[in-house]
Write a protein that holds these residues in place. Structure first.
Motif, PDB file in Angstrom:
ATOM      1  N   LYS A  88       9.576 -69.113  23.459  1.00 52.24           N
ATOM      2  CA  LYS A  88      10.658 -69.154  24.360  1.00 52.24           C
ATOM      3  C   LYS A  88      10.357 -70.326  25.504  1.00 52.24           C
ATOM      4  O   LYS A  88       9.106 -70.279  26.133  1.00 52.24           O
ATOM      5  CB  LYS A  88      10.632 -67.913  25.387  1.00 52.24           C
ATOM      6  N   LEU A  89      11.006 -71.259  25.748  1.00 50.57           N
ATOM      7  CA  LEU A  89      11.127 -72.299  26.725  1.00 50.57           C
ATOM      8  C   LEU A  89      12.518 -72.414  27.342  1.00 50.57           C
ATOM      9  O   LEU A  89      13.542 -72.563  26.731  1.00 50.57           O
ATOM     10  CB  LEU A  89      10.971 -73.694  25.781  1.00 50.57           C
ATOM     11  N   ASP A  90      12.149 -72.099  28.904  1.00 51.65           N
ATOM     12  CA  ASP A  90      13.264 -71.885  29.648  1.00 51.65           C
ATOM     13  C   ASP A  90      13.082 -72.987  30.905  1.00 51.65           C
ATOM     14  O   ASP A  90      12.140 -72.727  31.812  1.00 51.65           O
ATOM     15  CB  ASP A  90      13.475 -70.699  30.073  1.00 51.65           C
ATOM     16  N   LEU A  91      13.637 -74.333  30.896  1.00 53.82           N
ATOM     17  CA  LEU A  91      13.342 -74.914  31.867  1.00 53.82           C
ATOM     18  C   LEU A  91      14.691 -75.463  32.644  1.00 53.82           C
ATOM     19  O   LEU A  91      14.896 -76.622  33.241  1.00 53.82           O
ATOM     20  CB  LEU A  91      12.803 -76.382  31.300  1.00 53.82           C
ATOM     21  N   SER A  92      15.781 -74.549  32.679  1.00 52.10           N
ATOM     22  CA  SER A  92      17.047 -74.697  33.097  1.00 52.10           C
ATOM     23  C   SER A  92      17.081 -74.781  34.355  1.00 52.10           C
ATOM     24  O   SER A  92      15.908 -74.464  35.209  1.00 52.10           O
ATOM     25  CB  SER A  92      18.029 -73.523  32.548  1.00 52.10           C
ATOM     26  N   ASP A  93      18.098 -75.279  35.133  1.00 51.83           N
ATOM     27  CA  ASP A  93      18.373 -75.447  36.625  1.00 51.83           C
ATOM     28  C   ASP A  93      17.339 -76.226  37.324  1.00 51.83           C
ATOM     29  O   ASP A  93      16.930 -75.648  38.415  1.00 51.83           O
ATOM     30  CB  ASP A  93      18.642 -73.960  37.211  1.00 51.83           C
ATOM     31  N   ASN A  94      17.118 -77.294  36.714  1.00 50.27           N
ATOM     32  CA  ASN A  94      15.910 -78.153  37.487  1.00 50.27           C
ATOM     33  C   ASN A  94      16.645 -79.671  37.304  1.00 50.27           C
ATOM     34  O   ASN A  94      17.704 -79.865  37.486  1.00 50.27           O
ATOM     35  CB  ASN A  94      14.616 -78.189  36.672  1.00 50.27           C
ATOM     36  N   ASP A  95      15.963 -80.776  37.714  1.00 51.73           N
ATOM     37  CA  ASP A  95      16.232 -82.156  37.897  1.00 51.73           C
ATOM     38  C   ASP A  95      15.646 -82.951  36.886  1.00 51.73           C
ATOM     39  O   ASP A  95      15.219 -84.047  37.061  1.00 51.73           O
ATOM     40  CB  ASP A  95      15.986 -82.609  38.996  1.00 51.73           C
ATOM     41  N   ILE A  96      15.231 -82.510  35.591  1.00 52.25           N
ATOM     42  CA  ILE A  96      14.609 -83.147  34.422  1.00 52.25           C
ATOM     43  C   ILE A  96      15.660 -84.158  33.874  1.00 52.25           C
ATOM     44  O   ILE A  96      16.825 -83.956  33.643  1.00 52.25           O
ATOM     45  CB  ILE A  96      14.167 -82.363  33.365  1.00 52.25           C
ATOM     46  N   LYS A  97      14.923 -85.375  33.673  1.00 51.26           N
ATOM     47  CA  LYS A  97      16.002 -86.389  33.114  1.00 51.26           C
ATOM     48  C   LYS A  97      15.337 -86.913  31.824  1.00 51.26           C
ATOM     49  O   LYS A  97      14.515 -86.576  31.291  1.00 51.26           O
ATOM     50  CB  LYS A  97      15.867 -87.711  34.003  1.00 51.26           C
ATOM     51  N   GLY A  98      16.351 -88.023  31.132  1.00 49.09           N
ATOM     52  CA  GLY A  98      15.803 -88.476  29.954  1.00 49.09           C
ATOM     53  C   GLY A  98      16.326 -87.621  28.735  1.00 49.09           C
ATOM     54  O   GLY A  98      16.754 -86.400  29.003  1.00 49.09           O
ATOM     55  N   SER A  99      15.860 -87.941  27.782  1.00 50.89           N
ATOM     56  CA  SER A  99      16.256 -87.177  26.596  1.00 50.89           C
ATOM     57  C   SER A  99      15.226 -86.055  26.066  1.00 50.89           C
ATOM     58  O   SER A  99      14.160 -86.312  26.428  1.00 50.89           O
ATOM     59  CB  SER A  99      16.456 -88.320  25.134  1.00 50.89           C
ATOM     60  N   ILE A 100      15.416 -85.317  25.129  1.00 49.54           N
ATOM     61  CA  ILE A 100      14.728 -84.267  24.860  1.00 49.54           C
ATOM     62  C   ILE A 100      13.621 -84.896  23.647  1.00 49.54           C
ATOM     63  O   ILE A 100      14.089 -85.564  22.895  1.00 49.54           O
ATOM     64  CB  ILE A 100      15.358 -83.030  24.268  1.00 49.54           C
ATOM     65  N   PRO A 101      12.419 -84.695  23.898  1.00 49.85           N
ATOM     66  CA  PRO A 101      11.471 -85.234  22.956  1.00 49.85           C
ATOM     67  C   PRO A 101      11.683 -84.847  21.491  1.00 49.85           C
ATOM     68  O   PRO A 101      11.801 -83.721  21.355  1.00 49.85           O
ATOM     69  CB  PRO A 101      10.055 -84.841  23.484  1.00 49.85           C
ATOM     70  N   THR A 102      11.819 -85.760  20.664  1.00 45.68           N
ATOM     71  CA  THR A 102      11.764 -85.228  19.071  1.00 45.68           C
ATOM     72  C   THR A 102      10.747 -84.165  18.698  1.00 45.68           C
ATOM     73  O   THR A 102      11.107 -83.875  17.873  1.00 45.68           O
ATOM     74  CB  THR A 102      12.061 -86.645  18.457  1.00 45.68           C
ATOM     75  N   GLU A 103       9.613 -84.477  19.376  1.00 45.11           N
ATOM     76  CA  GLU A 103       8.529 -83.602  18.953  1.00 45.11           C
ATOM     77  C   GLU A 103       8.722 -82.078  19.078  1.00 45.11           C
ATOM     78  O   GLU A 103       8.175 -81.319  18.533  1.00 45.11           O
ATOM     79  CB  GLU A 103       7.420 -83.933  19.849  1.00 45.11           C
ATOM     80  N   ILE A 104       9.799 -81.840  19.793  1.00 45.36           N
ATOM     81  CA  ILE A 104      10.370 -80.421  19.985  1.00 45.36           C
ATOM     82  C   ILE A 104      10.457 -79.651  18.828  1.00 45.36           C
ATOM     83  O   ILE A 104      10.551 -78.693  18.757  1.00 45.36           O
ATOM     84  CB  ILE A 104      11.266 -80.432  21.052  1.00 45.36           C
ATOM     85  N   ASP A 105      11.016 -80.607  17.756  1.00 50.74           N
ATOM     86  CA  ASP A 105      11.313 -79.869  16.413  1.00 50.74           C
ATOM     87  C   ASP A 105      10.269 -79.373  15.656  1.00 50.74           C
ATOM     88  O   ASP A 105      10.216 -78.943  14.675  1.00 50.74           O
ATOM     89  CB  ASP A 105      12.175 -80.884  15.558  1.00 50.74           C
ATOM     90  N   GLN A 106       8.735 -79.812  16.160  1.00 48.60           N
ATOM     91  CA  GLN A 106       7.761 -79.198  15.528  1.00 48.60           C
ATOM     92  C   GLN A 106       7.463 -77.917  15.980  1.00 48.60           C
ATOM     93  O   GLN A 106       6.482 -77.033  15.526  1.00 48.60           O
ATOM     94  CB  GLN A 106       6.623 -80.272  15.893  1.00 48.60           C
ATOM     95  N   LEU A 107       7.986 -77.213  16.921  1.00 52.17           N
ATOM     96  CA  LEU A 107       7.832 -76.012  17.583  1.00 52.17           C
ATOM     97  C   LEU A 107       8.521 -75.049  16.578  1.00 52.17           C
ATOM     98  O   LEU A 107       9.649 -74.553  16.858  1.00 52.17           O
ATOM     99  CB  LEU A 107       8.258 -75.978  18.813  1.00 52.17           C
ATOM    100  N   THR A 108       8.034 -74.759  15.497  1.00 53.71           N
ATOM    101  CA  THR A 108       8.713 -73.807  14.513  1.00 53.71           C
ATOM    102  C   THR A 108       8.927 -72.376  14.962  1.00 53.71           C
ATOM    103  O   THR A 108       9.567 -71.656  14.307  1.00 53.71           O
ATOM    104  CB  THR A 108       7.779 -73.965  13.137  1.00 53.71           C
TER     105      THR A 108
END
Length: 118
Positions: A88-108
């Motif tokens: 579980k990864l919940d980073l909602s309601d913040n001010d994070i900018k930029g794209s989602i790192p492609t490495e996130i697809d390695q989190l099986t």
């Protein structure tokens, strides 16, 4: 400057990969400006006891990272890929900018991802 023989950053027993990944996350999302960063980067506190971090029953691996509505900014770092057991990864309601790192697809193991309102 570090002295290679004394640099513990690459010692996975004393400085586990997941702790390093969480430290990178802290710096890339401007952790010093967070609303609540209780215990983060405290050298005497296990990373499983950092605010918003949940580890498995054996306290070995991060399975949840919840930092919603906590004043995060900056960008997500590719070192997130080292949280290989995260569910579980919940980073909602913040001010994070930029794209989602492609490495996130390695989190099986990741089954819950919430990045809305950034």
């Amino acid at each position: 400057r570090s002295v290679k023989e004394f640099d513990l950053a690459n010692d996975t027993e004393l400085c586990p990969v997941e702790r390093t990944a969480l430290s990178d996350f802290y710096y890339s999302t401007k952790g010093a400006e967070w609303t609540d960063s209780t215990n983060w980067l405290d050298e005497y506190t296990r990373y499983c006891n950092w605010k918003g971090v949940t580890c498995d029953g054996d306290k070995q691996h991060v399975i949840e990272l919840e930092r919603a509505n906590n004043g995060l900014s900056g960008r997500l770092n590719e070192s997130i890929r080292h949280l290989t057991f995260i569910e579980k990864l919940d980073l909602s309601d913040n001010d994070i900018k930029g794209s989602i790192p492609t490495e996130i697809d390695q989190l099986t193991e990741l089954s819950y991802l919430r990045l809305s309102y950034n």
